[in-house]
Design a protein around this motif. Structure first.
Motif, PDB file in Angstrom:
ATOM      1  N   ALA A 289       1.162   9.109   3.592  1.00  0.00           N
ATOM      2  CA  ALA A 289       0.719  10.168   4.745  1.00  0.00           C
ATOM      3  C   ALA A 289       0.370  11.213   4.233  1.00  0.00           C
ATOM      4  O   ALA A 289      -0.750  11.915   4.458  1.00  0.00           O
ATOM      5  CB  ALA A 289       2.147  10.326   5.323  1.00  0.00           C
ATOM      6  N   LEU A 290       0.580  11.729   2.950  1.00  0.00           N
ATOM      7  CA  LEU A 290       0.108  12.828   2.227  1.00  0.00           C
ATOM      8  C   LEU A 290      -1.241  12.469   1.695  1.00  0.00           C
ATOM      9  O   LEU A 290      -2.081  13.511   1.774  1.00  0.00           O
ATOM     10  CB  LEU A 290       1.141  13.432   1.134  1.00  0.00           C
ATOM     11  CG  LEU A 290       2.631  13.956   1.694  1.00  0.00           C
ATOM     12  CD1 LEU A 290       3.280  14.234   0.207  1.00  0.00           C
ATOM     13  CD2 LEU A 290       2.258  15.136   2.412  1.00  0.00           C
ATOM     14  N   THR A 291      -1.351  11.439   1.251  1.00  0.00           N
ATOM     15  CA  THR A 291      -2.771  11.136   0.967  1.00  0.00           C
ATOM     16  C   THR A 291      -3.848  11.065   2.001  1.00  0.00           C
ATOM     17  O   THR A 291      -4.842  11.573   1.912  1.00  0.00           O
ATOM     18  CB  THR A 291      -2.675   9.737   0.290  1.00  0.00           C
ATOM     19  OG1 THR A 291      -1.804   9.629  -1.018  1.00  0.00           O
ATOM     20  CG2 THR A 291      -4.077   9.445  -0.261  1.00  0.00           C
ATOM     21  N   THR A 292      -3.339  10.503   3.100  1.00  0.00           N
ATOM     22  CA  THR A 292      -4.206  10.424   4.315  1.00  0.00           C
ATOM     23  C   THR A 292      -4.507  11.817   4.834  1.00  0.00           C
ATOM     24  O   THR A 292      -5.517  12.230   5.167  1.00  0.00           O
ATOM     25  CB  THR A 292      -3.632   9.745   5.413  1.00  0.00           C
ATOM     26  OG1 THR A 292      -3.204   8.309   5.171  1.00  0.00           O
ATOM     27  CG2 THR A 292      -4.484   9.577   6.467  1.00  0.00           C
ATOM     28  N   LEU A 293      -3.528  12.710   4.650  1.00  0.00           N
ATOM     29  CA  LEU A 293      -3.655  14.272   5.182  1.00  0.00           C
ATOM     30  C   LEU A 293      -4.737  14.969   4.168  1.00  0.00           C
ATOM     31  O   LEU A 293      -5.825  15.718   4.578  1.00  0.00           O
ATOM     32  CB  LEU A 293      -2.515  14.865   5.085  1.00  0.00           C
ATOM     33  CG  LEU A 293      -2.364  16.570   5.189  1.00  0.00           C
ATOM     34  CD1 LEU A 293      -2.987  16.635   6.697  1.00  0.00           C
ATOM     35  CD2 LEU A 293      -1.124  17.137   5.163  1.00  0.00           C
TER      36      LEU A 293
ATOM     37  N   CYS B  86       1.007  -1.131  -0.078  1.00  0.00           N
ATOM     38  CA  CYS B  86       0.046  -0.121  -0.136  1.00  0.00           C
ATOM     39  C   CYS B  86       0.702   1.282  -0.136  1.00  0.00           C
ATOM     40  O   CYS B  86       0.478   2.214  -0.827  1.00  0.00           O
ATOM     41  CB  CYS B  86      -0.808   0.099   1.284  1.00  0.00           C
ATOM     42  SG  CYS B  86      -2.201  -1.050   1.153  1.00  0.00           S
ATOM     43  N   ASN B  87       1.830   1.312   0.893  1.00  0.00           N
ATOM     44  CA  ASN B  87       2.680   2.392   0.790  1.00  0.00           C
ATOM     45  C   ASN B  87       3.408   2.805  -0.453  1.00  0.00           C
ATOM     46  O   ASN B  87       3.401   3.918  -0.818  1.00  0.00           O
ATOM     47  CB  ASN B  87       3.836   2.275   1.998  1.00  0.00           C
ATOM     48  CG  ASN B  87       3.305   2.610   3.423  1.00  0.00           C
ATOM     49  OD1 ASN B  87       2.406   3.053   3.672  1.00  0.00           O
ATOM     50  ND2 ASN B  87       3.948   1.782   4.547  1.00  0.00           N
ATOM     51  N   CYS B  88       3.910   1.650  -1.107  1.00  0.00           N
ATOM     52  CA  CYS B  88       4.791   1.818  -2.270  1.00  0.00           C
ATOM     53  C   CYS B  88       3.565   2.366  -3.502  1.00  0.00           C
ATOM     54  O   CYS B  88       4.018   3.193  -4.316  1.00  0.00           O
ATOM     55  CB  CYS B  88       5.406   0.526  -2.788  1.00  0.00           C
ATOM     56  SG  CYS B  88       6.772   0.285  -1.506  1.00  0.00           S
ATOM     57  N   LEU B  89       2.535   1.719  -3.501  1.00  0.00           N
ATOM     58  CA  LEU B  89       1.612   1.988  -4.534  1.00  0.00           C
ATOM     59  C   LEU B  89       0.904   3.533  -4.267  1.00  0.00           C
ATOM     60  O   LEU B  89       1.152   4.309  -5.494  1.00  0.00           O
ATOM     61  CB  LEU B  89       0.279   1.115  -4.464  1.00  0.00           C
ATOM     62  CG  LEU B  89       0.457  -0.480  -4.863  1.00  0.00           C
ATOM     63  CD1 LEU B  89      -0.447  -1.145  -4.583  1.00  0.00           C
ATOM     64  CD2 LEU B  89       1.008  -0.320  -6.260  1.00  0.00           C
ATOM     65  N   MET B  90       0.770   3.828  -3.458  1.00  0.00           N
ATOM     66  CA  MET B  90       0.519   5.423  -2.854  1.00  0.00           C
ATOM     67  C   MET B  90       1.742   6.298  -3.144  1.00  0.00           C
ATOM     68  O   MET B  90       1.529   7.442  -3.543  1.00  0.00           O
ATOM     69  CB  MET B  90      -0.212   5.608  -1.604  1.00  0.00           C
ATOM     70  CG  MET B  90      -1.574   4.965  -1.507  1.00  0.00           C
ATOM     71  SD  MET B  90      -2.451   5.462   0.036  1.00  0.00           S
ATOM     72  CE  MET B  90      -1.817   4.118   1.147  1.00  0.00           C
TER      73      MET B  90
END
Length: 676
Positions: A588-592, A536-540
């Motif tokens: 993290a930027l996506t979640t923000l 998930c981290n890498c794809l985002m």
């Protein structure tokens, strides 16, 4: 009263003894004691300076005094010990046959030996097991034996020392056939023999026979059988016996305590292990080195290095001398917990003490160094391994793998390639771990063609890519320029067609988000738990780097739905918080972005914000970089002109008030909240 002349004409056999005084004079003169010779004249006791210093000195002993009787007994005892030692040596030297054994013992004992003589010979001889059993039978026929079970126990002890379980069982059967009743010592010896032979099941079996013969376990038996139950995997029974021993007021000893600590540790009850250690000290039992080593090993397994340090300091304060096992326990504990300074300190002590360090310990140190970025320390250890004269300390494939991992994480391409060449020259083939690290190294250095070449090497070696290898390719793809991204995606396709399809949907700007959402859900739903969050981290990260925020949000929605990210947002009456610790920068930027949109939507709906809003990034930094998530976020929040500021009293937190957040949100449009 007897006159001196009557003493000089002592009617009985003369006794002449010689001894060395307890505190000998520095003079080389020899002291002789005689109960037959008269006292020397004063002139002899104090020789003139002109007389030789080698003149013997005589000390007269009254034959009626206790001292004379003691000297006579000492001389007789010395002769008996020498005779029994000779008998034990003769038994050890003879063939394991009935006739040779009988001849050796008959020569040693012209008269019938006593029971104690038989015990001493059987207990001290180094004869073969068969010769020990034959000697036992000879003593039973010829010695003055009061309790036959004592000789059987000594013979069983000799078999235990040689770890001859089958012979011990046979002797037990012989003992029962002869009608000899076993006692506690018999069972204790047989049980400990089974344990020494690595047969805990047999030890338990013999323990359970004790009531049938009217025997009750003593402290030694409890110690042996507690350990046997523990080794047999029956921790519950082992601990129940320990409680029973305590209830019956047996005095705790270090052997029992070490055994119970080991049982607790094997079953994962590390608090119980520590409690036993503290309990024995409270009961006045001083731990020995075995106990210290056992509890150090337990606390190392429990990942409690701070407790290990405390116990080690206590060990040193008690003037116990650490041995190799102690230092091995310390190394295991510190390397597991990644206590780099402490582990290296122990390693250097072992080097100074010239202790043997095998490749397993070396590899634990190298793995720790690779994880925490100890480049110079790892190079020192690797040099020591190559310089070692012991074949058990030479580098193996895991050693080379750790070094390649270390250099790849620091971006040292030349170092990684050099280790790879050394490995091939040493006769080792690269494995999937080394190739994974090498590809990561080339990816960090932006050498995409070398990534493809390393992937081809994997195919040439016939190695099947695993989930971690695919995750590494995803990481490389996230940092690869768009004009070379197709090369890495080709490698991903050949490693995992399903993952390759998801990546292609992600990078295709014309493809809608919904097919990506479905494909990512199938991929992540079937992936192993340990790789789902890295995927998930890498794809985002890849989506954010390609400015595909809509698709990044779709991936975040899938991750939240599958429970890959949990408790990302929390709300109380006084504070709403966003928890980003453990997420990559892109995630993290996506979640923000999603959180800011939710806050904006709440304001549009007329909801009241709480007095405080916070973002928790954690305070950790990447091992190989000075930039952690907090540093990146601080810079990004400044770019957004967001009113969040780092909290001075809460490390890793960025806080703002509802008033400041409302003003900022109202001056922004939802689509402009995050500039990626």
């Amino acid at each position: 009263m007897a006159s001196p002349s009557s003493l000089l004409s002592w009617p009985h056999r003369a006794i002449s003894l010689s001894f060395q005084p307890k505190n000998p004079s520095p003079s080389p003169a020899t002291a002789r004691v005689s109960v037959q010779d008269p006292p020397p004249p004063p002139s002899d006791a104090n020789p003139s300076p002109g007389r030789s210093s080698n003149t013997s000195r005589y000390v007269w002993v009254n034959p009626n005094s206790p001292r004379a009787a003691g000297l006579a007994r000492a001389r007789a005892g010395s002769g008996r010990r020498a005779r029994l030692a000779a008998a034990a040596a003769a038994l050890a030297a003879c063939e394991a046959g009935e006739a040779p054994v009988a001849a050796a013992l008959e020569a040693a004992f012209p008269e019938p030996p006593s029971e104690q003589d038989a015990v001493i010979v059987l207990n001290t001889t180094s004869a073969r097991p068969a010769a020990v059993v034959l000697a036992l039978w000879w003593f039973l026929r010829n010695a003055e034996v009061r309790k036959e079970v004592i000789l059987y126990n000594v013979a069983l002890k000799a078999l235990r020392k040689r770890r001859r379980w089958s012979d011990a069982e046979a002797l037990w059967e012989e003992m029962l056939r002869e009608g000899v009743q076993p006692d506690n010592a018999t069972f204790s010896t047989v049980i400990s023999c089974a344990r020494a032979c690595g047969m805990p099941g047999k030890a338990v079996e013999w323990f359970e026979k004790m009531p049938d013969f009217g025997c009750s376990p003593d402290m030694l038996t409890y110690s042996a059988v507690i350990d046997a139950y523990g080794r047999a995997g029956d921790a519950e029974t082992a601990l129940r016996l320990y409680d029973r021993a305590r209830a019956e007021k047996w005095q705790l000893d270090p052997v029992i305590c070490a055994t119970v600590i080991r049982v607790h540790s094997s079953s994962g009850n590390f608090d119980g292990a520590l409690n036993v250690f503290e309990e024995m000290k409270a009961a006045g039992v001083k731990p020995n080195l075995v106990v210290y080593n056992t509890v150090l090993d337990a606390m190392g397994r429990a990942m409690r290095p701070w407790v290990v340090k405390t116990i080690h300091r206590e060990l040193v304060s008690q003037e116990a001398v650490p041995n190799k096992a102690t230092y091995c326990c310390l190394l295991h504990a510190y390397t597991r917990a990644r206590y780099g300074e402490d582990a290296m300190a122990v390693y250097r002590v072992m080097k100074d003490e010239v202790m043997d360090i095998d490749v397993v310990l070396y590899n634990m140190l190298l793995s720790m160094c690779a994880d925490i970025g100890y480049v110079e320390e790892a190079e020192e250890i690797f040099r020591d391994m190559k310089a070692s004269m012991d074949s058990r300390s030479k580098p193996d494939s895991w050693s080379y793998s750790s070094m390649v991992t270390l250099y790849s994480c620091t971006g040292n391409v030349a170092g990684a390639e050099g280790i790879l060449n050394e490995m091939v020259e040493a006769g080792f083939k690269p494995n999937i771990f080394i190739l994974t690290s090498l590809i990561r190294c080339y990816g960090k250095a932006g050498r995409t063609d070398d990534v493809v070449r390393s992937f081809a090497m994997l195919e040439d070696l016939g190695i099947t890519p695993d989930d971690r290898f695919c995750g590494c390719l995803l990481t490389v793809a996230a940092g690869t320029p768009a004009d070379e991204l197709g090369k890495v995606i080709g490698c991903i396709d050949r490693s995992s067609a399903q993952l390759g399809a998801v990546v292609r949907l992600l990078v295709d700007a014309a493809a809608p988000s919904e097919p990506l959402r479905e494909a990512a859900g199938e991929l992540l739903g079937g992936a192993r738990g340990v790789v789902r969050m890295p995927y998930c981290n890498c794809l985002m990260d890849l989506a954010v780097n390609l400015s595909q925020m809509e698709k990044a949000c779709a991936l975040l929605d899938v991750a939240l739905r599958l429970g890959i990210y949990s408790n990302v947002q929390t709300r109380t009456q006084t504070q709403w918080s966003l928890h980003l610790r453990g997420l990559s920068v892109g995630a993290a930027l996506t979640t923000l972005h999603v959180w800011m949109s939710d806050l904006y939507a709440a304001l549009q709906a007329g909801d009241e914000l709480p007095p405080l809003l916070g973002i928790h990034t954690g305070q950790g930094k990447n091992t190989y970089s000075y930039k952690g998530l907090a540093t990146v976020f601080e810079s990004h929040l400044k770019e957004l002109d967001a009113p969040f500021h780092e909290a001075p009293d809460k490390a890793g937190w960025f806080l703002t008030t509802s008033v400041a957040a409302r003003h900022w949100l109202e001056t922004k449009k939802s689509a402009e909240l995050v500039a990626v």
